[in-house]
Motif scaffolding. Structure first.
Motif, short mmCIF file in Angstrom:
data_model
loop_
_atom_site.label_atom_id
_atom_site.label_comp_id
_atom_site.label_asym_id
_atom_site.label_seq_id
_atom_site.Cartn_x
_atom_site.Cartn_y
_atom_site.Cartn_z
N VAL A 115 6.91 3.87 -10.77
CA VAL A 115 6.29 5.06 -11.37
C VAL A 115 5.06 5.42 -10.54
CG1 VAL A 115 7.13 4.90 -13.75
CG2 VAL A 115 5.14 3.53 -13.06
N ASP A 116 4.77 6.72 -10.49
CA ASP A 116 3.71 7.20 -9.62
C ASP A 116 3.09 8.44 -10.22
OD1 ASP A 116 2.09 7.92 -7.50
OD2 ASP A 116 3.73 8.42 -6.14
N GLY A 117 1.79 8.33 -10.53
CA GLY A 117 1.05 9.49 -11.04
C GLY A 117 0.43 9.20 -12.38
N VAL A 165 6.06 3.77 1.78
CA VAL A 165 5.86 5.16 2.19
C VAL A 165 6.58 6.10 1.22
CG1 VAL A 165 6.31 6.85 4.01
CG2 VAL A 165 5.55 4.55 4.62
N HIS A 166 5.84 7.07 0.70
CA HIS A 166 6.38 8.08 -0.21
C HIS A 166 6.37 9.42 0.52
CE1 HIS A 166 5.66 10.50 -4.23
NE2 HIS A 166 6.84 10.76 -3.69
N LEU A 167 7.55 9.88 0.88
CA LEU A 167 7.67 11.11 1.66
C LEU A 167 7.79 12.32 0.75
CD1 LEU A 167 10.22 9.87 4.36
CD2 LEU A 167 7.72 10.10 4.59
N MET A 168 6.78 13.15 0.73
CA MET A 168 6.85 14.43 0.01
C MET A 168 6.94 15.52 1.06
SD MET A 168 4.14 13.46 -2.96
CE MET A 168 3.47 12.13 -1.96
N ILE A 169 8.08 15.53 1.74
CA ILE A 169 8.28 16.44 2.87
C ILE A 169 9.68 17.05 2.80
CG2 ILE A 169 6.69 15.18 4.38
CD1 ILE A 169 9.11 13.88 5.73
N VAL A 177 0.86 -1.18 0.00
CA VAL A 177 0.00 0.00 0.00
C VAL A 177 0.90 1.24 0.00
CG1 VAL A 177 -0.32 -0.12 2.52
CG2 VAL A 177 -1.85 1.28 1.15
N HIS A 178 0.65 2.12 -0.96
CA HIS A 178 1.45 3.32 -1.13
C HIS A 178 0.86 4.43 -0.25
CE1 HIS A 178 4.11 5.95 -3.56
NE2 HIS A 178 3.12 6.84 -3.50
N VAL A 179 1.71 4.98 0.61
CA VAL A 179 1.25 5.94 1.61
C VAL A 179 1.94 7.27 1.36
CG1 VAL A 179 1.12 6.38 4.09
CG2 VAL A 179 0.89 4.03 3.25
N ASP A 180 1.18 8.26 0.88
CA ASP A 180 1.73 9.56 0.52
C ASP A 180 1.74 10.49 1.71
OD1 ASP A 180 2.24 9.29 -2.34
OD2 ASP A 180 0.06 9.21 -2.59
N VAL A 181 2.93 10.82 2.17
CA VAL A 181 3.07 11.76 3.29
C VAL A 181 3.43 13.13 2.71
CG1 VAL A 181 4.39 12.31 5.38
CG2 VAL A 181 3.79 9.92 4.85
FE LIG Z 1 3.04 8.87 -4.23
#
Ligand SMILES: [Fe+2]
Ligand SMILES: O=C(CO)[C@@H](O)[C@H](O)COP(=O)(O)O
Length: 231
Positions: free
Chosen positions: A172-174, A63-67, A30-34
């Motif tokens: 890939v994501d998006g 976990v995908h950290l966008m921080i 499960v991909h978790v966007d932070v």
């Molecule tokens: Fe993502």
């Protein structure tokens, strides 16, 4: 060759996350966007919430950290048990040191590249990472259109991984859907994040299966390694 489908819970009903997680139990991770409303102009959740998701999820966390300030925060996500922690190259001056810290804690270490970020400086460092995430939209929001112009970069990373004989997953994501997943698979991706395409389906398990079949049938000839989930 292994194909992984990672639904993004950004497209799930946040008030019913445990039930939403049950709907995607046939997926790989499960991909978790932070998101912190600083690195990207959107806000989701932090370690406390991700820890609860980890407690109840039937599948491991990607976990995908966008921080920003990722050197400070990323190790905490590895410590709470995330299977994979991916940080943005644009958010740290020390990507190798951070990846080593994540691996030492026991997580797979991923590095993400925004559409405008050149992969070239990272191609020599690929052995330091378990996953490269080539963003196929600008990070921040679900439901955007797939950016075809990111495919040459994906191909260059895939070529470098293969030339080095590494088992680095290419994510890939998006904008990944039944229309676009084959394009990314042909360019070398093996790990596919899909938010709206999965949670927008009446039966997510059927959409996950369809995406997996499409990706597998388009996989790049000679693409790298089998790489089991638990390796
Ligand atoms: Fe993502
Ligand atoms: O990281 C992000 C967006 O920044 C993604 O993980 C999105 O959640 C993908 O959503 P879809 O484009 O598949 O709807």
């Amino acid at each position: 060759m292994t194909t992984r489908i990672n639904p993004s819970i950004l497209a799930a009903d946040f008030v019913n996350l445990q039930a939403e997680l049950a709907r995607i139990a046939t997926a790989d991770l499960v991909h978790v966007d932070v998101m912190d409303n600083h690195f990207v102009p959107n806000l989701t959740f932090g370690p406390q919430m991700v820890g609860r998701i980890q407690d109840v999820s039937p599948i491991p966390l990607d976990v995908h950290l966008m921080i920003s300030d990722v050197d400070r925060w990323a190790p905490g996500y590895a410590e709470l048990g995330a299977y994979s922690v991916t940080f943005h190259a644009e958010a740290t001056d020390e990507p190798v040191a951070l990846a080593r810290r994540l691996r030492a804690i026991g997580a797979r270490a991923g590095i993400a590249l925004k559409p405008g970020t050149d992969a070239e400086p990272y191609l020599e460092l690929l052995s330091e990472f378990d996953q490269v995430l080539v963003m196929t939209v600008e990070p921040g929001f679900g439901g955007q259109s797939f950016m075809h112009e990111t495919m040459p970069k994906l191909r260059s990373v895939a070529d470098a991984v293969r030339a080095a004989g590494l088992d680095v997953w290419l994510q890939v994501d998006g904008g990944i859907s039944t229309d676009t997943i084959g394009i990314a698979a042909e360019a070398g991706a093996d790990t596919f994040v899909a938010g709206s395409a999965v949670f927008g389906a009446d039966v997510p398990a059927e959409r996950i299966a369809a995406l997996r079949d499409l990706a597998a049938s388009h996989r790049h000839e000679g693409a790298h390694g089998p790489g089991s989930l638990k390796s």
